[in-house]
Design an enzyme around this catalytic site. Sequence first.
Site, PDB file in Angstrom:
ATOM      1  N   LYS A 262       0.812  -1.220   0.000  1.00 33.98           N
ATOM      2  CA  LYS A 262       0.000   0.000   0.000  1.00 33.98           C
ATOM      3  C   LYS A 262       0.850   1.277   0.000  1.00 33.98           C
ATOM      4  CE  LYS A 262      -4.044  -2.200   2.013  1.00 33.98           C
ATOM      5  NZ  LYS A 262      -5.247  -2.023   2.857  1.00 33.98           N
TER       6      LYS A 262
ATOM      7  N   TYR B 299     -11.677  -1.989  -5.178  1.00 33.16           N
ATOM      8  CA  TYR B 299     -12.304  -2.302  -3.888  1.00 33.16           C
ATOM      9  C   TYR B 299     -13.829  -2.303  -3.967  1.00 33.16           C
ATOM     10  CZ  TYR B 299      -8.006  -2.287  -1.083  1.00 33.16           C
ATOM     11  OH  TYR B 299      -6.786  -2.595  -0.519  1.00 33.16           O
TER      12      TYR B 299
ATOM     13  N   ASN C 289      -2.633  -0.580   6.478  1.00 34.71           N
ATOM     14  CA  ASN C 289      -2.171  -1.859   7.046  1.00 34.71           C
ATOM     15  C   ASN C 289      -1.112  -2.542   6.162  1.00 34.71           C
ATOM     16  OD1 ASN C 289      -3.928  -2.577   5.052  1.00 34.71           O
ATOM     17  ND2 ASN C 289      -5.145  -3.993   6.264  1.00 34.71           N
TER      18      ASN C 289
ATOM     19  N   GLU D 284      -8.515  -9.780  -9.144  1.00 36.23           N
ATOM     20  CA  GLU D 284      -7.544  -8.736  -8.818  1.00 36.23           C
ATOM     21  C   GLU D 284      -6.283  -8.866  -9.681  1.00 36.23           C
ATOM     22  OE1 GLU D 284      -9.184  -8.491  -4.227  1.00 36.23           O
ATOM     23  OE2 GLU D 284      -7.130  -9.177  -4.560  1.00 36.23           O
TER      24      GLU D 284
HETATM   25  P1  CMP Z   1      -7.371  -4.902   2.604  1.00 37.63           P
HETATM   26  O1  CMP Z   1      -6.803  -6.240   2.802  1.00 37.63           O
HETATM   27  O2  CMP Z   1      -6.721  -3.991   1.606  1.00 37.63           O
HETATM   28  O3  CMP Z   1      -8.926  -5.044   2.217  1.00 37.63           O
HETATM   29  C1  CMP Z   1      -9.856  -4.021   2.435  1.00 37.63           C
HETATM   30  C2  CMP Z   1      -9.306  -2.937   3.285  1.00 37.63           C
HETATM   31  O4  CMP Z   1     -10.273  -2.114   3.916  1.00 37.63           O
HETATM   32  C3  CMP Z   1      -8.547  -3.545   4.449  1.00 37.63           C
HETATM   33  O5  CMP Z   1      -7.368  -4.137   4.005  1.00 37.63           O
HETATM   34  C4  CMP Z   1      -8.382  -2.362   5.359  1.00 37.63           C
HETATM   35  O6  CMP Z   1      -7.294  -1.529   4.987  1.00 37.63           O
HETATM   36  C5  CMP Z   1      -9.668  -1.598   5.095  1.00 37.63           C
HETATM   37  N1  CMP Z   1     -10.633  -1.801   6.182  1.00 37.63           N
HETATM   38  C6  CMP Z   1     -11.252  -2.940   6.534  1.00 37.63           C
HETATM   39  N2  CMP Z   1     -12.081  -2.729   7.587  1.00 37.63           N
HETATM   40  C7  CMP Z   1     -11.978  -1.418   7.874  1.00 37.63           C
HETATM   41  C8  CMP Z   1     -12.576  -0.577   8.852  1.00 37.63           C
HETATM   42  N3  CMP Z   1     -13.456  -1.058   9.746  1.00 37.63           N
HETATM   43  N4  CMP Z   1     -12.231   0.730   8.872  1.00 37.63           N
HETATM   44  C9  CMP Z   1     -11.351   1.220   7.981  1.00 37.63           C
HETATM   45  N5  CMP Z   1     -10.743   0.468   7.012  1.00 37.63           N
HETATM   46  C10 CMP Z   1     -11.050  -0.827   6.973  1.00 37.63           C
END
Ligand code: CMP
Length: 139
Positions: A11, A51, A114, A128
Amino acid sequence: MPLGYTFAMIKPSACRKNHVGPILAMINQSGFRISAIRSTKLNKEEAEHFYEIHKEKGFYDNLCEFMSSGPIIALLLEKENAIEDFRTLIGNTNPCMAEEGTIRKMFAESLQKNAVHGSDSVENAKREADYFFNERERY
Ligand code: CMP
């Protein structure tokens, strides 16, 4: 077990903090083969498309804003049991709950920032990976 693959993304926050090298090293050391790799920057519409399965969620707009805020590294990774093993390697979506030694525990800043994304199913890995890589970019 047949070879499988998963799609992953480093990311923007992890790219900005120069974590790309250490994250790629952990991926290789965990037995994944990098089948395709590209550095690129998504625009907001592309992040929204990527997404789209989350479009009803409250965090969707903010997530897409963040994911289009800087370069990302897109990866196609090959390994037996790739999807599950990669999710084990990266740890819980929320870094507060990620185990010691996982990529998110080591490099994530928050739930949104993350560090890495990893596909959660065969269907999503295909969707994807196809979004980022054509056949000539996969080796
Ligand atoms: P990712 O694996 O990229 O898939 C979807 C992303 O949404 C996830 O990682 C997080 O970065 C984000 N995400 C998931 N749940 C939440 C939440 N409750 N609040 C904010 N971001 C979220």
